[in-house]
Design a protein around this motif. Structure first.
Motif, PDB file in Angstrom:
ATOM      1  N   LEU A  83     -38.617 -12.476 -33.155  1.00 52.70           N
ATOM      2  CA  LEU A  83     -39.306 -13.387 -32.232  1.00 52.70           C
ATOM      3  C   LEU A  83     -38.788 -13.224 -30.805  1.00 52.70           C
ATOM      4  O   LEU A  83     -39.347 -13.763 -29.863  1.00 52.70           O
ATOM      5  N   ARG A 117     -45.711 -12.047 -29.415  1.00 54.70           N
ATOM      6  CA  ARG A 117     -45.009 -13.328 -29.327  1.00 54.70           C
ATOM      7  C   ARG A 117     -45.807 -14.315 -28.477  1.00 54.70           C
ATOM      8  O   ARG A 117     -45.915 -15.502 -28.804  1.00 54.70           O
ATOM      9  N   GLN A 152     -37.382 -16.250 -39.265  1.00 50.82           N
ATOM     10  CA  GLN A 152     -37.647 -16.780 -37.921  1.00 50.82           C
ATOM     11  C   GLN A 152     -39.000 -17.472 -37.837  1.00 50.82           C
ATOM     12  O   GLN A 152     -39.152 -18.485 -37.157  1.00 50.82           O
ATOM     13  N   GLU A 182     -38.656 -20.767 -39.583  1.00 54.25           N
ATOM     14  CA  GLU A 182     -37.860 -21.622 -38.710  1.00 54.25           C
ATOM     15  C   GLU A 182     -38.699 -22.163 -37.550  1.00 54.25           C
ATOM     16  O   GLU A 182     -38.512 -23.292 -37.101  1.00 54.25           O
ATOM     17  N   ALA A 183     -39.642 -21.357 -37.099  1.00 51.79           N
ATOM     18  CA  ALA A 183     -40.486 -21.773 -35.977  1.00 51.79           C
ATOM     19  C   ALA A 183     -41.557 -22.771 -36.402  1.00 51.79           C
ATOM     20  O   ALA A 183     -42.360 -23.208 -35.585  1.00 51.79           O
ATOM     21  N   LEU A 233     -44.264 -23.439 -31.076  1.00 53.64           N
ATOM     22  CA  LEU A 233     -43.172 -23.072 -31.970  1.00 53.64           C
ATOM     23  C   LEU A 233     -42.198 -24.254 -32.037  1.00 53.64           C
ATOM     24  O   LEU A 233     -42.113 -25.038 -31.091  1.00 53.64           O
ATOM     25  N   ARG A 274     -36.529 -26.073 -32.454  1.00 52.68           N
ATOM     26  CA  ARG A 274     -35.355 -25.327 -32.883  1.00 52.68           C
ATOM     27  C   ARG A 274     -35.459 -23.858 -32.457  1.00 52.68           C
ATOM     28  O   ARG A 274     -34.512 -23.284 -31.907  1.00 52.68           O
ATOM     29  N   THR A 275     -36.646 -23.295 -32.685  1.00 50.70           N
ATOM     30  CA  THR A 275     -36.859 -21.907 -32.283  1.00 50.70           C
ATOM     31  C   THR A 275     -36.773 -21.757 -30.767  1.00 50.70           C
ATOM     32  O   THR A 275     -36.139 -20.825 -30.257  1.00 50.70           O
ATOM     33  N   ARG A 310     -28.523 -14.215 -39.688  1.00 49.82           N
ATOM     34  CA  ARG A 310     -29.832 -14.133 -40.326  1.00 49.82           C
ATOM     35  C   ARG A 310     -29.858 -13.008 -41.357  1.00 49.82           C
ATOM     36  O   ARG A 310     -30.446 -13.137 -42.415  1.00 49.82           O
TER      37      ARG A 310
END
Lengths: 188, 484
Positions: A84, A95, A124, A127-128, B32, B35-36, B85
């Motif tokens: 990302l 992105r 990611q 998470e997004a 988004l 957190r991101t 990660r």
């Protein structure tokens, strides 16, 4: 069928008439370069965007119309991205799309042979807070390499739908469509 | 439902704390998760920084948090996060993937893979690919056999006479007759160039290129030439836009996006505009020079020299980081006929629809230019330049065509040679100068779009005088060695 090529000066991106796509829910295809996003795009929309065997074939966003069940969707093909956090201009293009649009589903296509390199992006995307479906493409090549992927275990750990596929042969396309249909707005 | 997993993503207590602090000061909603956004801010993402700076009043505070966090780490935060990660990924996969025995060991593709990468075998393989794929298939078959058939058998015998007779009979005004037919008419020149000369060449090139593309050969070629490319400020990755440039420089200019640094993108754009002939141009030149191997060799080596020299020079002059090479190498695969066919078809359709209007427009402009005497004036003005590089005045027409499209100019040269107006040396000089000469209109507009006005103008401003200077030098050189 090939509307995209008719717009003067543009070569590699598909642009179906924007009015035709207006108001449709979006399915965005993302993933590392050279994993088969464009093949899937062609399968879902019946259009043709260039597919090659090297990373970086797609450098622009392509949009097309696809049908799942009796509903039409806007399908968006993106240039490959590794993370990302973009490094190249093509990654930045992808992105930016995620930053600006509100997709119904984000289909993360990965090469099943290289999961350790591919899954960090899945993490990611999850998470997004994006509505992720993970697709393990090229399962045939992975099997030949002796890799046995437990799809349901992966699905449980990740908490998102996981589909196995061989898009070049058309395998997994129907299942992916079913998953998108059933999970309408995959966001929890 | 994904929240469980997100909880597992604990990067590090310091990062976690920073993320929470940043998240709490983000008041707007983003597409988004916050957190991101926070993580990207921490990793110094410029675009996200800009976005947040525009939206949030607390940006200064956020910057302070980032500052404090980054000094706490020895490595860049990006590295720490990526590592974590990867650890999580590995633990996930440890449960889900079992590695068994390789069941289908494709020996042949493995051997071929090694042969293509090793310089000792890779260079001969490259030469074979170039000889059969480019020279034999595109040059001899496409630009030779097919063009001859369409030009000589179809247009010269059937279409052109028919159009000429028909317009002479039904259109009483010579001025309009010339617009459609005769030497520079829309049908007899514009459409003839497009269909009889350009189409077969571009078609054969895209067939060959699609097969090479789908086999996975290009990334291997990238590994092979990486070292040479490094010297000219590029890395192996640039092989793809460069080879694609041999198909169409306009497409290739767009594909320079895949290069990592701005410096590389500029160098690649310049080299594409200068020294890489597109397939149509290449095909016509191959056809022009195919009967004269020495002339062909002179043309190839001169362009290679210019390519390396200018690349080397720009790499030295342009500031910026040296590129590092990183590219995935996909497996060698058997190209599928269906994909090769649809890809070739798509590209040709794109190409054709783009060139046809320009060809027709060029015919109209030339017609108007001749009518007003402007055409002769420009040809006259170019005459001294032509003389300087040792070419007859008529060659000015081909260069004038070259303004419209690279291939159009080469096609003009083809006509000149058919009339026997050029000696071998002149042909080489003309072909080389024309190859270097201005990018076509389509390529220039793509340069504008991708690199911006300043860079595009600077590149064009350099190329124009340079092409003629190079032609001049080449002419002198050829004279010095006593011709070929």
């Amino acid at each position: 069928m090939l509307k995209k090529m008719r717009k003067g000066g543009k070569c590699c991106g598909s642009d179906t008439d924007p009015l035709e796509l207006h108001g449709l829910k979006k399915i965005v295809l993302v993933g590392n370069p050279n994993v088969g996003k464009s093949v899937l795009f062609n399968r879902l929309t019946g259009a043709y965007v260039t597919v090659s065997n090297y990373p970086g074939t797609t450098v622009e966003v392509s949009r097309g119309k696809g049908k799942i069940g009796d509903k039409y969707f806007e399908v968006v093909d993106t240039p490959g991205m590794y993370s990302l956090l973009p490094i190249t201009e093509e990654e930045a293009v992808s992105r930016r799309l995620l930053l600006n649009e509100h997709p119904e589903a984000v289909v993360h296509v990965v090469d099943a042979k290289n999961l350790p390199r591919m899954l960090p992006l899945t993490l990611q995307l999850i998470e997004a807070g994006l509505p992720v479906v993970l697709v393990l493409n090229m399962m045939d090549e992975a099997k030949k390499l002796g890799l046995d992927v437990n799809v349901s275990s992966l699905q449980k750990r990740l908490g998102v739908p996981v589909v196995s596929a061989v898009f070049i042969k058309g395998e997994g396309v129907e299942q992916l469509k079913r998953v998108i249909k059933e999970n309408g707005k995959l966001v929890s | 439902m994904a929240s469980l997993l997100v909880n597992e993503m604990n990067y590090n207590p310091d990062i976690q704390a920073a993320v929470q602090k940043i998240e709490s000061s983000l008041k707007h909603t983003y597409k988004l998760s916050t957190r991101t956004i926070a993580l990207l801010l921490l990793q110094g993402d410029k675009e996200i920084h800009q976005l947040v700076q525009e939206k949030e009043n607390s940006y200064a505070g956020i910057q302070k948090v980032i500052q404090e966090t980054s000094v706490a780490f020895e490595q860049p935060i990006n590295y720490v996060i990526t590592l974590k990660r990867q650890e999580l990924t590995n633990s996930l996969l440890a449960d889900a993937v079992k590695e068994g025995k390789v069941t289908d060991n494709n020996r042949f593709s493995e051997i071929l893979n090694k042969l293509t990468i090793n310089p000792f075998t890779g260079i001969p393989i490259l030469l074979l690919v170039l000889y059969y794929g480019l020279y034999q298939f595109v040059g001899v078959f496409g630009a030779g056999t097919l063009v001859d058939f369409l030009e000589a058998d179809v247009f010269e015998i059937y279409i052109n006479p028919l159009v000429n007779v028909w317009t002479a009979r039904y259109i009483p005004w010579p001025v309009v007759q010339d617009l459609i037919a005769n030497d520079y008419g829309i049908i007899t020149l514009g459409i003839r160039y497009a269909i009889a000369i350009i189409l077969p060449i571009v078609g054969t090139f895209f067939i060959a290129f699609s097969i090479i593309e789908d086999s996975g050969y290009l990334p291997r070629l990238a590994l092979l030439v990486d070292r040479v490319f490094k010297a000219i400020g590029l890395n192996g990755r640039a092989v793809i836009p460069m080879t694609l440039g041999f198909g169409c420089d306009t497409m290739a200019t767009m594909v320079t996006r895949t290069l990592e640094t701005k410096r590389e993108r500029i160098i690649a754009t310049l080299l594409l505009a200068l020294a890489i002939p597109c397939s149509a141009q290449l095909g016509v030149i191959l056809a022009l020079l195919s009967g004269k191997p020495l002339a062909l060799a002179a043309w190839v080596s001169f362009l290679t020299l210019v390519f390396l020299f200018i690349g080397f020079l720009t790499a030295k002059l342009m500031p910026g980081d040296k590129p590092i090479f990183y590219m995935e190498v996909p497996p060698l695969r058997m190209p599928t006929i269906a994909n090769v066919v649809s890809k070739t078809y798509t590209r040709m359709q794109w190409y054709f629809l783009e060139i046809l209007p320009i060809f027709i427009l060029a015919s109209v402009l030339i017609w108007a230019g001749r009518l007003t005497g402007l055409f002769d004036l420009v040809v006259k003005a170019l005459e001294p330049v032509m003389n300087l590089i040792g070419l007859p005045a008529e060659a000015a027409v081909a260069f004038l065509f070259g303004f419209f499209r690279r291939d159009y100019g080469a096609a003009g040269l083809y006509d000149l040679q058919q009339n026997g107006a050029l000696s071998t040396e002149q042909l080489v000089v003309a072909a080389a100068t024309l190859t270097l000469f201005v990018p076509c209109i389509a390529q220039f507009s793509m340069m504008l779009k991708e690199r911006g006005l300043k860079t595009a103008l600077a590149i064009a401003g350099f190329i124009f005088p340079f092409a003629f200077l190079a032609g001049y030098v080449l002419n002198l050189l050829l004279k010095m060695i006593g011709g070929i």
